[in-house]
Design a protein around this motif. Sequence first.
Motif, PDB file in Angstrom:
ATOM      1  N   VAL A  49      45.671  31.411  45.444  1.00 37.51           N
ATOM      2  CA  VAL A  49      45.816  32.508  44.481  1.00 37.51           C
ATOM      3  C   VAL A  49      45.370  33.811  45.124  1.00 37.51           C
ATOM      4  CG1 VAL A  49      45.121  33.372  42.205  1.00 37.51           C
ATOM      5  CG2 VAL A  49      45.437  30.908  42.562  1.00 37.51           C
ATOM      6  N   LEU A  50      46.084  34.876  44.795  1.00 35.97           N
ATOM      7  CA  LEU A  50      45.736  36.240  45.203  1.00 35.97           C
ATOM      8  C   LEU A  50      45.350  37.032  43.966  1.00 35.97           C
ATOM      9  CD1 LEU A  50      45.791  38.780  47.112  1.00 35.97           C
ATOM     10  CD2 LEU A  50      48.237  38.956  46.555  1.00 35.97           C
ATOM     11  N   GLU A  51      44.191  37.681  44.014  1.00 32.75           N
ATOM     12  CA  GLU A  51      43.808  38.607  42.948  1.00 32.75           C
ATOM     13  C   GLU A  51      43.833  40.026  43.503  1.00 32.75           C
ATOM     14  OE1 GLU A  51      40.374  39.666  39.626  1.00 32.75           O
ATOM     15  OE2 GLU A  51      39.884  38.287  41.266  1.00 32.75           O
ATOM     16  N   ILE A  52      44.643  40.866  42.907  1.00 32.55           N
ATOM     17  CA  ILE A  52      44.781  42.264  43.315  1.00 32.55           C
ATOM     18  C   ILE A  52      43.884  43.124  42.442  1.00 32.55           C
ATOM     19  CG2 ILE A  52      46.399  44.214  43.349  1.00 32.55           C
ATOM     20  CD1 ILE A  52      48.577  42.278  44.161  1.00 32.55           C
ATOM     21  N   ALA A  53      43.199  44.096  43.068  1.00 30.05           N
ATOM     22  CA  ALA A  53      42.289  44.990  42.350  1.00 30.05           C
ATOM     23  C   ALA A  53      41.231  44.165  41.618  1.00 30.05           C
ATOM     24  CB  ALA A  53      43.044  45.919  41.397  1.00 30.05           C
ATOM     25  N   CYS A  54      40.497  43.373  42.378  1.00 34.05           N
ATOM     26  CA  CYS A  54      39.549  42.426  41.789  1.00 34.05           C
ATOM     27  C   CYS A  54      38.332  43.098  41.179  1.00 34.05           C
ATOM     28  CB  CYS A  54      39.103  41.423  42.834  1.00 34.05           C
ATOM     29  SG  CYS A  54      38.208  42.131  44.239  1.00 34.05           S
ATOM     30  N   GLY A  55      38.044  44.354  41.570  1.00 38.47           N
ATOM     31  CA  GLY A  55      36.909  45.057  40.997  1.00 38.47           C
ATOM     32  C   GLY A  55      35.592  44.338  41.245  1.00 38.47           C
ATOM     33  N   THR A  56      34.779  44.261  40.215  1.00 37.19           N
ATOM     34  CA  THR A  56      33.449  43.659  40.339  1.00 37.19           C
ATOM     35  C   THR A  56      33.442  42.162  40.083  1.00 37.19           C
ATOM     36  OG1 THR A  56      32.952  44.147  38.025  1.00 37.19           O
ATOM     37  CG2 THR A  56      32.351  45.835  39.656  1.00 37.19           C
ATOM     38  N   GLY A  57      34.607  41.568  39.824  1.00 34.32           N
ATOM     39  CA  GLY A  57      34.687  40.123  39.649  1.00 34.32           C
ATOM     40  C   GLY A  57      34.811  39.638  38.223  1.00 34.32           C
ATOM     41  N   ILE A  58      35.061  40.548  37.299  1.00 34.66           N
ATOM     42  CA  ILE A  58      35.157  40.165  35.890  1.00 34.66           C
ATOM     43  C   ILE A  58      36.243  39.110  35.691  1.00 34.66           C
ATOM     44  CG2 ILE A  58      35.783  40.990  33.587  1.00 34.66           C
ATOM     45  CD1 ILE A  58      34.488  43.683  34.359  1.00 34.66           C
ATOM     46  N   TRP A  59      37.428  39.355  36.263  1.00 35.99           N
ATOM     47  CA  TRP A  59      38.523  38.405  36.113  1.00 35.99           C
ATOM     48  C   TRP A  59      38.467  37.309  37.159  1.00 35.99           C
ATOM     49  CZ3 TRP A  59      42.142  37.671  32.358  1.00 35.99           C
ATOM     50  CH2 TRP A  59      42.096  38.589  31.302  1.00 35.99           C
ATOM     51  N   THR A  60      37.810  37.557  38.291  1.00 35.86           N
ATOM     52  CA  THR A  60      37.663  36.513  39.310  1.00 35.86           C
ATOM     53  C   THR A  60      36.966  35.293  38.719  1.00 35.86           C
ATOM     54  OG1 THR A  60      37.422  38.250  40.984  1.00 35.86           O
ATOM     55  CG2 THR A  60      36.805  36.021  41.620  1.00 35.86           C
ATOM     56  N   ALA A  61      35.900  35.534  37.995  1.00 35.22           N
ATOM     57  CA  ALA A  61      35.155  34.425  37.386  1.00 35.22           C
ATOM     58  C   ALA A  61      36.046  33.617  36.452  1.00 35.22           C
ATOM     59  CB  ALA A  61      33.941  34.963  36.637  1.00 35.22           C
ATOM     60  N   GLU A  62      36.923  34.294  35.744  1.00 34.09           N
ATOM     61  CA  GLU A  62      37.832  33.599  34.825  1.00 34.09           C
ATOM     62  C   GLU A  62      38.868  32.796  35.609  1.00 34.09           C
ATOM     63  OE1 GLU A  62      38.379  32.530  30.966  1.00 34.09           O
ATOM     64  OE2 GLU A  62      36.947  34.056  31.628  1.00 34.09           O
ATOM     65  N   ILE A  63      39.393  33.354  36.695  1.00 32.64           N
ATOM     66  CA  ILE A  63      40.379  32.646  37.522  1.00 32.64           C
ATOM     67  C   ILE A  63      39.782  31.365  38.089  1.00 32.64           C
ATOM     68  CG2 ILE A  63      41.750  32.789  39.641  1.00 32.64           C
ATOM     69  CD1 ILE A  63      41.899  35.866  39.114  1.00 32.64           C
ATOM     70  N   LEU A  64      38.515  31.434  38.506  1.00 34.99           N
ATOM     71  CA  LEU A  64      37.871  30.297  39.161  1.00 34.99           C
ATOM     72  C   LEU A  64      37.562  29.148  38.211  1.00 34.99           C
ATOM     73  CD1 LEU A  64      35.485  32.238  41.570  1.00 34.99           C
ATOM     74  CD2 LEU A  64      37.471  30.838  42.214  1.00 34.99           C
ATOM     75  N   ARG A  65      37.782  29.342  36.923  1.00 38.34           N
ATOM     76  CA  ARG A  65      37.653  28.245  35.964  1.00 38.34           C
ATOM     77  C   ARG A  65      38.816  27.264  36.090  1.00 38.34           C
ATOM     78  NH1 ARG A  65      33.885  29.613  31.940  1.00 38.34           N
ATOM     79  NH2 ARG A  65      33.375  31.843  31.869  1.00 38.34           N
ATOM     80  N   HIS A  66      39.838  27.660  36.820  1.00 41.82           N
ATOM     81  CA  HIS A  66      41.063  26.874  36.932  1.00 41.82           C
ATOM     82  C   HIS A  66      41.133  26.182  38.298  1.00 41.82           C
ATOM     83  CE1 HIS A  66      42.557  28.549  33.148  1.00 41.82           C
ATOM     84  NE2 HIS A  66      41.953  29.662  33.525  1.00 41.82           N
ATOM     85  N   PRO A  67      42.065  25.253  38.483  1.00 36.65           N
ATOM     86  CA  PRO A  67      42.126  24.473  39.734  1.00 36.65           C
ATOM     87  C   PRO A  67      42.652  25.295  40.912  1.00 36.65           C
ATOM     88  CG  PRO A  67      43.927  23.840  38.283  1.00 36.65           C
ATOM     89  CD  PRO A  67      43.049  24.749  37.486  1.00 36.65           C
TER      90      PRO A  67
END
Length: 222
Positions: A49-67
């Motif tokens: 997975v690629l996260e664009i404009a990840c910022g401080t990780g607010i959405w990164t943490a949500e993405i990492l809940r998935h496989p």
Amino acid sequence: MQGKRYDDKLIAGQIAYYRARAGEFDGGHHHPTPELARSLSAFKPHGRVLEIACGTGIWTAEILRHPVDALLCIDSAPEMLAIHESRIDDARVRRECRDLFRWEPEEVFDAVVFGFWLSHVPPSRFADFWAVLQRALTPHGRVYFVDDDHRAESTEQLVEGSSVPMVLRTLADNSVHVAIKSFHEPGALAAQLSGLGWRADVRSVGDRFLWGIAQPTGTPGR
């Protein structure tokens, strides 16, 4: 060419704004609401997975809940990435500080995710941005995004008379910055993506947000 140079100047100013805003970014409205979290779960990010404009990780943490097997997080602001690194401690994550309008993928991904980024893409760079995304995807890869929609425009201080949609933003130190901000209406956005060769499902949610899932069709207008 002159228009492109003007965009470059605006983009540089936008990067400077987000670098200055890093320390107070988490106080904004970018957090996943229950409805947005459910839409990401329906998308089911997995694999590479690629996260664009990840910022401080607010959405990164949500993405990492998935496989997710591996997650590349890119952002233009090193200050954002420093906070991201202090917050997200996961061996699956890599980080890169890149100008998102000059970045070219060196690998392909099963999914691309970006939250509250699409509205900051200048209209003149919109098609180029989605072309880069297509090059970043595996043959069956898909894109998920969330952003403010057209209803949020009334909450912003617009810059009048600009050829590029922009808003004024004031930080805690009272410094005033300018950010590019296009307020997309879901139906119009889906139609625009169709014209670029994407099949997109874009929906409004809550009182100011939209989310969308898009996949290349290989044929513009289908």
